[in-house]
Design an enzyme around this catalytic site. Structure first.
Site, PDB file in Angstrom:
ATOM      1  N   HIS A   1       0.836  -1.210   0.000  1.00 11.31           N
ATOM      2  CA  HIS A   1       0.000   0.000   0.000  1.00 11.31           C
ATOM      3  C   HIS A   1       0.871   1.262   0.000  1.00 11.31           C
ATOM      4  CE1 HIS A   1      -2.782  -2.900   2.177  1.00 11.31           C
ATOM      5  NE2 HIS A   1      -3.549  -2.478   1.201  1.00 11.31           N
TER       6      HIS A   1
ATOM      7  N   GLU B   1      -1.124  -4.422  -8.603  1.00  8.63           N
ATOM      8  CA  GLU B   1      -1.296  -5.483  -9.623  1.00  8.63           C
ATOM      9  C   GLU B   1      -1.466  -6.861  -8.987  1.00  8.63           C
ATOM     10  OE1 GLU B   1       1.893  -5.220 -12.449  1.00  8.63           O
ATOM     11  OE2 GLU B   1       0.977  -3.497 -13.473  1.00  8.63           O
ATOM     12  N   LYS B   2      -1.265  -6.978  -7.683  1.00  7.98           N
ATOM     13  CA  LYS B   2      -1.508  -8.278  -7.035  1.00  7.98           C
ATOM     14  C   LYS B   2      -2.949  -8.713  -7.280  1.00  7.98           C
ATOM     15  CE  LYS B   2      -2.820  -9.776  -3.364  1.00  7.98           C
ATOM     16  NZ  LYS B   2      -3.475  -9.952  -2.148  1.00  7.98           N
ATOM     17  N   ASP B   3      -3.860  -7.725  -7.240  1.00 11.82           N
ATOM     18  CA  ASP B   3      -5.272  -7.994  -7.556  1.00 11.82           C
ATOM     19  C   ASP B   3      -5.486  -7.681  -9.036  1.00 11.82           C
ATOM     20  OD1 ASP B   3      -6.498  -8.630  -4.845  1.00 11.82           O
ATOM     21  OD2 ASP B   3      -5.450  -6.766  -4.425  1.00 11.82           O
TER      22      ASP B   3
HETATM   23  O1  PAF Z   1      -8.069  -3.904  -3.162  1.00 12.74           O
HETATM   24  C1  PAF Z   1      -8.719  -3.492  -2.189  1.00 12.74           C
HETATM   25  O2  PAF Z   1      -8.193  -3.203  -1.124  1.00 12.74           O
HETATM   26  C2  PAF Z   1     -10.237  -3.337  -2.306  1.00 12.74           C
HETATM   27  O3  PAF Z   1     -10.771  -4.334  -3.109  1.00 12.74           O
HETATM   28  C3  PAF Z   1     -10.662  -1.946  -2.784  1.00 12.74           C
HETATM   29  C4  PAF Z   1     -10.149  -1.650  -4.193  1.00 12.74           C
HETATM   30  C5  PAF Z   1     -10.136  -0.880  -1.827  1.00 12.74           C
HETATM   31  C6  PAF Z   1     -12.184  -1.846  -2.825  1.00 12.74           C
HETATM   32  O4  PAF Z   1     -12.743  -2.089  -1.574  1.00 12.74           O
END
Ligand code: PAF
Length: 285
Positions: free
Chosen positions: A36, A147-149
């Site tokens: 993050h 990009e992990k998600d």
């Molecule tokens: O990736 C995340 O932390 C969540 O899916 C997000 C994009 C903040 C939406 O709640």
């Protein structure tokens, strides 16, 4: 760094910050880690103002998932964001985001129905709905996602294109490469659920994906590689594999071989009670 919990206060704060220039949004669910913070640094480098949101979104958790148990560490998160030069933290309550009578869902077809979408029905409806709301609440010039998600990023870009969003537009939805631990494990808020033993074993996931990418790029048959990767995960201590798949990087359509378009190898697997996901780019050999 200012923290706001009410939409009216957010709008007022963003309006005054906008006078400085561009605004970047980093949406999160908190329990912040280096991944993050990398998004925040990238936002800092690209925009004049950085807004982060922390909201554990109930709409994206299934009935048997970890919404109640999801780590909530707001005080520590706010400290970390302030130290990275974040200007504004948007940390609304569930009632502020979903007031009494809330009845609208953003549902993205196609890309959100496969892989994670199939394993977690309704998950991407919850993600798309809350991200659309966050975009309307903050109206950022750009927004950054890890990009992990990977599939989440593809769903959000699809939504932005389909709904003709402009703040941010599809081209201003920025994917930031996955930040990894020394042994390759992708950083995730859910890693803190892992026992010390499972944490050590979890490195099998990036390792197996790395080997699979190398094999596919070297021309091995995709189906056999996917099968061998699943077997390696189970042999390495994972208790279940939801999927290991090669897919078109944008549409997430399944691929049985590399073609002319960018491809991604994606996996979701369970270890102990924890579900981990990861993905890698696959280049044409
Ligand atoms: O990736 C995340 O932390 C969540 O899916 C997000 C994009 C903040 C939406 O709640």
């Amino acid at each position: 760094m200012q923290t706001v919990n009410r939409l009216a206060a957010l709008r007022e704060a963003v309006d005054s910050l906008r006078a400085r220039g561009t605004v970047a949004l980093v949406p999160t669910m908190g329990a912040l880690h280096e991944g993050h913070l990398t998004l925040v640094r990238e936002a800092r480098a690209r925009a004049d103002t950085v807004v982060a949101s922390i909201f554990v979104n109930p709409a994206q958790f299934g009935p048997k998932e970890d919404f109640a148990a999801y780590p909530r560490t707001l005080t520590e998160d706010a400290r970390m964001l302030a130290a990275e030069g974040c200007d504004l933290l948007w940390a609304p309550s569930v009632e502020e985001v979903y007031p009494q009578g809330f009845a609208t869902t953003v549902s993205v077809g196609g890309v959100s129905k496969r892989l994670e979408g199939a394993a977690r029905p309704g998950h991407f409806d919850g993600v798309a709905t809350v991200v659309a709301k966050l975009f309307n609440q903050v109206r950022p010039d750009l927004a950054l996602f890890g990009e992990k998600d990977w599939q989440q990023l593809a769903v959000i870009r699809r939504m932005a294109r389909d709904l003709d969003l402009t703040q941010p537009g599809p081209g201003a939805i920025v994917g930031v490469p996955t930040v990894r631990e020394a042994d390759g494990l992708a950083m995730s808020s859910r890693n803190r659920y892992l026992s010390a033993e499972d944490r050590a074993r979890a490195a099998v996931l990036p390792l197996a994906l790395g080997k699979a990418v190398a094999a596919i790029e070297a021309g091995a048959a995709v189906a056999a590689v996917l099968q061998a990767t699943e077997a390696a995960l189970l042999a390495g201590g994972f208790t279940g594999v939801d999927y290991v798949a090669l897919a078109d990087a944008e549409s997430l359509d399944p691929l049985t071989a590399l073609g002319g378009r960018p491809a991604r190898l994606l996996a979701a697997a369970r270890i102990g009670g924890t579900r981990l996901i990861d993905n890698r780019a696959v280049e044409r050999g």
